[in-house]
Design a protein around this motif. Sequence first.
Motif, mmCIF file in Angstrom:
data_model
loop_
_atom_site.group_PDB
_atom_site.id
_atom_site.type_symbol
_atom_site.label_atom_id
_atom_site.label_comp_id
_atom_site.label_asym_id
_atom_site.label_seq_id
_atom_site.Cartn_x
_atom_site.Cartn_y
_atom_site.Cartn_z
ATOM 1 N N MET A 196 0.851 -1.173 0.000
ATOM 2 C CA MET A 196 0.000 0.000 0.000
ATOM 3 C C MET A 196 0.900 1.241 0.000
ATOM 4 O O MET A 196 1.617 1.491 0.957
ATOM 5 N N GLN A 197 0.850 1.985 -1.082
ATOM 6 C CA GLN A 197 1.686 3.168 -1.216
ATOM 7 C C GLN A 197 0.851 4.428 -0.985
ATOM 8 O O GLN A 197 -0.256 4.546 -1.494
ATOM 9 N N THR A 198 1.403 5.355 -0.213
ATOM 10 C CA THR A 198 0.733 6.610 0.084
ATOM 11 C C THR A 198 1.265 7.698 -0.827
ATOM 12 O O THR A 198 2.470 7.800 -1.039
ATOM 13 N N TYR A 199 0.357 8.507 -1.355
ATOM 14 C CA TYR A 199 0.721 9.618 -2.230
ATOM 15 C C TYR A 199 0.310 10.924 -1.565
ATOM 16 O O TYR A 199 -0.726 10.989 -0.910
ATOM 17 N N GLN A 200 1.088 11.954 -1.769
ATOM 18 C CA GLN A 200 0.808 13.264 -1.187
ATOM 19 C C GLN A 200 0.472 14.245 -2.299
ATOM 20 O O GLN A 200 1.225 14.391 -3.255
ATOM 21 N N VAL A 201 -0.673 14.913 -2.162
ATOM 22 C CA VAL A 201 -1.129 15.892 -3.147
ATOM 23 C C VAL A 201 -1.393 17.192 -2.410
ATOM 24 O O VAL A 201 -2.004 17.198 -1.344
ATOM 25 N N SER A 202 -0.954 18.295 -2.996
ATOM 26 C CA SER A 202 -1.103 19.603 -2.367
ATOM 27 C C SER A 202 -1.973 20.517 -3.219
ATOM 28 O O SER A 202 -1.929 20.462 -4.442
ATOM 29 N N SER A 203 -2.748 21.349 -2.552
ATOM 30 C CA SER A 203 -3.503 22.390 -3.259
ATOM 31 C C SER A 203 -2.631 23.636 -3.277
ATOM 32 O O SER A 203 -2.872 24.598 -2.575
ATOM 33 N N SER A 204 -1.603 23.587 -4.074
ATOM 34 C CA SER A 204 -0.623 24.673 -4.080
ATOM 35 C C SER A 204 -1.168 25.891 -4.813
ATOM 36 O O SER A 204 -2.170 25.820 -5.522
ATOM 37 N N THR A 205 -0.486 27.003 -4.640
ATOM 38 C CA THR A 205 -0.906 28.228 -5.310
ATOM 39 C C THR A 205 -0.560 28.176 -6.793
ATOM 40 O O THR A 205 -1.148 28.881 -7.589
ATOM 41 N N ASN A 244 -6.526 14.110 -10.811
ATOM 42 C CA ASN A 244 -7.928 14.352 -10.464
ATOM 43 C C ASN A 244 -8.066 14.866 -9.035
ATOM 44 O O ASN A 244 -8.879 15.750 -8.757
ATOM 45 N N VAL A 245 -7.276 14.308 -8.129
ATOM 46 C CA VAL A 245 -7.295 14.763 -6.734
ATOM 47 C C VAL A 245 -6.879 16.225 -6.664
ATOM 48 O O VAL A 245 -7.538 17.048 -6.022
ATOM 49 N N ILE A 300 -12.250 15.101 2.746
ATOM 50 C CA ILE A 300 -12.378 13.639 2.768
ATOM 51 C C ILE A 300 -13.648 13.208 2.046
ATOM 52 O O ILE A 300 -13.624 12.328 1.176
ATOM 53 N N GLU A 301 -14.758 13.834 2.365
ATOM 54 C CA GLU A 301 -16.047 13.458 1.781
ATOM 55 C C GLU A 301 -16.062 13.670 0.268
ATOM 56 O O GLU A 301 -16.465 12.788 -0.488
ATOM 57 N N LYS A 302 -15.605 14.827 -0.198
ATOM 58 C CA LYS A 302 -15.642 15.137 -1.632
ATOM 59 C C LYS A 302 -14.691 14.245 -2.429
ATOM 60 O O LYS A 302 -15.038 13.770 -3.509
ATOM 61 N N LEU A 303 -13.483 14.024 -1.913
ATOM 62 C CA LEU A 303 -12.529 13.191 -2.641
ATOM 63 C C LEU A 303 -13.022 11.750 -2.745
ATOM 64 O O LEU A 303 -12.978 11.160 -3.833
ATOM 65 N N GLU A 304 -13.498 11.192 -1.651
ATOM 66 C CA GLU A 304 -13.925 9.798 -1.682
ATOM 67 C C GLU A 304 -15.222 9.609 -2.464
ATOM 68 O O GLU A 304 -15.460 8.537 -3.012
ATOM 69 N N ARG A 305 -16.062 10.640 -2.542
ATOM 70 C CA ARG A 305 -17.288 10.529 -3.332
ATOM 71 C C ARG A 305 -17.008 10.685 -4.823
ATOM 72 O O ARG A 305 -17.543 9.949 -5.637
ATOM 73 N N ASN A 306 -16.164 11.651 -5.193
ATOM 74 C CA ASN A 306 -15.934 11.946 -6.607
ATOM 75 C C ASN A 306 -14.819 11.123 -7.248
ATOM 76 O O ASN A 306 -14.776 10.988 -8.465
ATOM 77 N N ILE A 307 -13.897 10.609 -6.447
ATOM 78 C CA ILE A 307 -12.800 9.802 -6.972
ATOM 79 C C ILE A 307 -12.790 8.494 -6.171
ATOM 80 O O ILE A 307 -12.067 8.370 -5.178
ATOM 81 N N PRO A 308 -13.597 7.509 -6.586
ATOM 82 C CA PRO A 308 -13.752 6.292 -5.781
ATOM 83 C C PRO A 308 -12.491 5.435 -5.680
ATOM 84 O O PRO A 308 -12.422 4.558 -4.823
ATOM 85 N N GLU A 309 -11.488 5.700 -6.519
ATOM 86 C CA GLU A 309 -10.255 4.908 -6.475
ATOM 87 C C GLU A 309 -9.351 5.270 -5.306
ATOM 88 O O GLU A 309 -8.386 4.564 -5.043
ATOM 89 N N VAL A 310 -9.621 6.376 -4.611
ATOM 90 C CA VAL A 310 -8.727 6.810 -3.538
ATOM 91 C C VAL A 310 -9.399 6.722 -2.168
ATOM 92 O O VAL A 310 -10.601 6.848 -2.051
ATOM 93 N N SER A 311 -8.557 6.501 -1.178
ATOM 94 C CA SER A 311 -8.963 6.622 0.222
ATOM 95 C C SER A 311 -8.054 7.660 0.857
ATOM 96 O O SER A 311 -6.834 7.619 0.680
ATOM 97 N N VAL A 317 -2.959 16.592 1.192
ATOM 98 C CA VAL A 317 -3.762 15.393 1.388
ATOM 99 C C VAL A 317 -2.897 14.168 1.101
ATOM 100 O O VAL A 317 -2.190 14.128 0.098
ATOM 101 N N LYS A 318 -2.960 13.196 1.985
ATOM 102 C CA LYS A 318 -2.289 11.916 1.749
ATOM 103 C C LYS A 318 -3.364 10.902 1.393
ATOM 104 O O LYS A 318 -4.334 10.735 2.143
ATOM 105 N N VAL A 319 -3.192 10.260 0.231
ATOM 106 C CA VAL A 319 -4.186 9.305 -0.256
ATOM 107 C C VAL A 319 -3.525 7.979 -0.601
ATOM 108 O O VAL A 319 -2.325 7.911 -0.843
ATOM 109 N N VAL A 320 -4.349 6.945 -0.618
ATOM 110 C CA VAL A 320 -3.947 5.622 -1.075
ATOM 111 C C VAL A 320 -4.835 5.279 -2.260
ATOM 112 O O VAL A 320 -6.053 5.471 -2.192
ATOM 113 N N ILE A 321 -4.232 4.808 -3.334
ATOM 114 C CA ILE A 321 -5.010 4.370 -4.492
ATOM 115 C C ILE A 321 -5.411 2.920 -4.241
ATOM 116 O O ILE A 321 -4.559 2.050 -4.087
#
Length: 113
Positions: free
Chosen positions: A1-10, A28-29, A68-79, A101-105
């Motif tokens: 299980m690999q964790t990925y980090q995504v940022s809402s950068s400027t 997508n995230v 958490i709610e929006k990501l898991e609802r709109n992108i079902p491949e991630v937790s 955000v740290k996610v797992v695919i």
Amino acid sequence: MQTYQVSSSTKIEPIDFGASGKVAILQNVSFLLNSLVDTYPMHREFGMNPPVDDPCEIAINEWSAQVIEKLERNIPEVSVIDVEVIQNEADLLNGRIQTIVKVVIEVDPIQSS
């Protein structure tokens, strides 16, 4: 299980329309984190609705739950594993909430095609 980090950068990266697999899912995230509600006419509820007028701690809690709610609802491949809100004066003055955000695919995008 690999964790990925995504940022809402400027600095928002250009969209790669040819992306596939994990790169497309992570793109997508990032896209969802940087999108606001009511900006897409055919899907008005898509995007984030930042808590603008709430006190700091309440806003962080509401924002984290919404991410958490929006990501898991709109992108079902991630937790979502973790949501970190970074506060600095420049972002607050510009009306931005910087989020990491740290996610797992959950599914292997190559095998599910």
